[in-house]
Design a protein around this motif. Structure first.
Motif, PDB file in Angstrom:
ATOM      1  N   ASP A  24       0.836  -1.213   0.038  1.00  8.36           N
ATOM      2  CA  ASP A  24       0.011  -0.084  -0.115  1.00  8.36           C
ATOM      3  C   ASP A  24       0.840   1.240  -0.018  1.00  8.36           C
ATOM      4  OD1 ASP A  24       0.785   0.609   2.828  1.00  8.36           O
ATOM      5  OD2 ASP A  24      -0.640  -0.884   3.268  1.00  8.36           O
ATOM      6  N   ASP A  25       0.567   2.513  -0.014  1.00  4.15           N
ATOM      7  CA  ASP A  25       1.096   3.710   0.133  1.00  4.15           C
ATOM      8  C   ASP A  25       0.772   4.250   1.682  1.00  4.15           C
ATOM      9  OD1 ASP A  25      -1.559   4.476  -0.222  1.00  4.15           O
ATOM     10  OD2 ASP A  25      -0.986   5.790  -1.799  1.00  4.15           O
ATOM     11  N   GLN A  30       7.112   5.992   1.011  1.00  4.79           N
ATOM     12  CA  GLN A  30       6.501   5.457  -0.316  1.00  4.79           C
ATOM     13  C   GLN A  30       7.458   5.200  -1.289  1.00  4.79           C
ATOM     14  OE1 GLN A  30       4.988   8.451   1.079  1.00  4.79           O
ATOM     15  NE2 GLN A  30       3.696   7.315   2.475  1.00  4.79           N
ATOM     16  N   GLY A  32       6.477   3.911  -4.655  1.00  2.60           N
ATOM     17  CA  GLY A  32       5.791   3.941  -5.803  1.00  2.60           C
ATOM     18  C   GLY A  32       5.092   2.708  -6.181  1.00  2.60           C
ATOM     19  N   GLN A  33       5.053   2.133  -7.323  1.00  2.00           N
ATOM     20  CA  GLN A  33       4.500   1.143  -7.746  1.00  2.00           C
ATOM     21  C   GLN A  33       5.498   0.172  -8.046  1.00  2.00           C
ATOM     22  OE1 GLN A  33       1.038   1.070  -8.887  1.00  2.00           O
ATOM     23  NE2 GLN A  33       1.024   2.573  -7.345  1.00  2.00           N
ATOM     24  N   SER A  77       1.052  -0.797  -5.286  1.00  2.00           N
ATOM     25  CA  SER A  77       1.726   0.442  -4.628  1.00  2.00           C
ATOM     26  C   SER A  77       2.818  -0.358  -3.153  1.00  2.00           C
ATOM     27  CB  SER A  77       1.107   1.244  -3.899  1.00  2.00           C
ATOM     28  OG  SER A  77       0.245   2.153  -4.741  1.00  2.00           O
ATOM     29  N   SER A  79       5.267   0.405   0.108  1.00  2.00           N
ATOM     30  CA  SER A  79       5.836   1.292   1.050  1.00  2.00           C
ATOM     31  C   SER A  79       6.389   0.503   2.165  1.00  2.00           C
ATOM     32  CB  SER A  79       4.686   2.288   1.601  1.00  2.00           C
ATOM     33  OG  SER A  79       3.627   1.526   2.335  1.00  2.00           O
TER      34      SER A  79
END
Length: 93
Positions: A24-25, A30, A32-33, A77, A79
């Protein structure tokens, strides 16, 4: 990431355990993808190999919730919380 006071290294390596990567973010850092590669369920966790869009030469291993609908080729995402970082500088190989 805030560096502690004291001598500074010019290079450092940040290490994360597979269970510290979040799909997740919502983590404090974070990333990113990332694209899911191999996905395998091992009872209490799902081991997934992730290739970050920002660093396609890397493959990260993450332990994800086995109840998730993880499929190879999906993009998620990623993180992590900075409190889980293990930092090694060039003075401590």
């Amino acid at each position: 990431v805030i560096a502690p006071e004291g001598p500074r290294a010019s290079h450092a390596t940040v290490c994360l355990r597979p269970e510290d990567l979040r799909p997740d973010d919502q983590g404090s850092f974070q990333m990113g993808q990332a694209r899911l590669g191999d996905v395998a369920i091992f009872g209490t966790y799902c081991r997934a190999h992730l290739t970050p869009d920002a660093a396609p030469e890397l493959v990260l291993t993450a332990y994800l919730d086995p109840a998730g609908a993880w499929r190879a080729g999906d993009t998620i995402s990623i993180s992590a919380d900075t409190g889980s970082f293990r930092i090694f500088d060039e003075r401590h190989p």
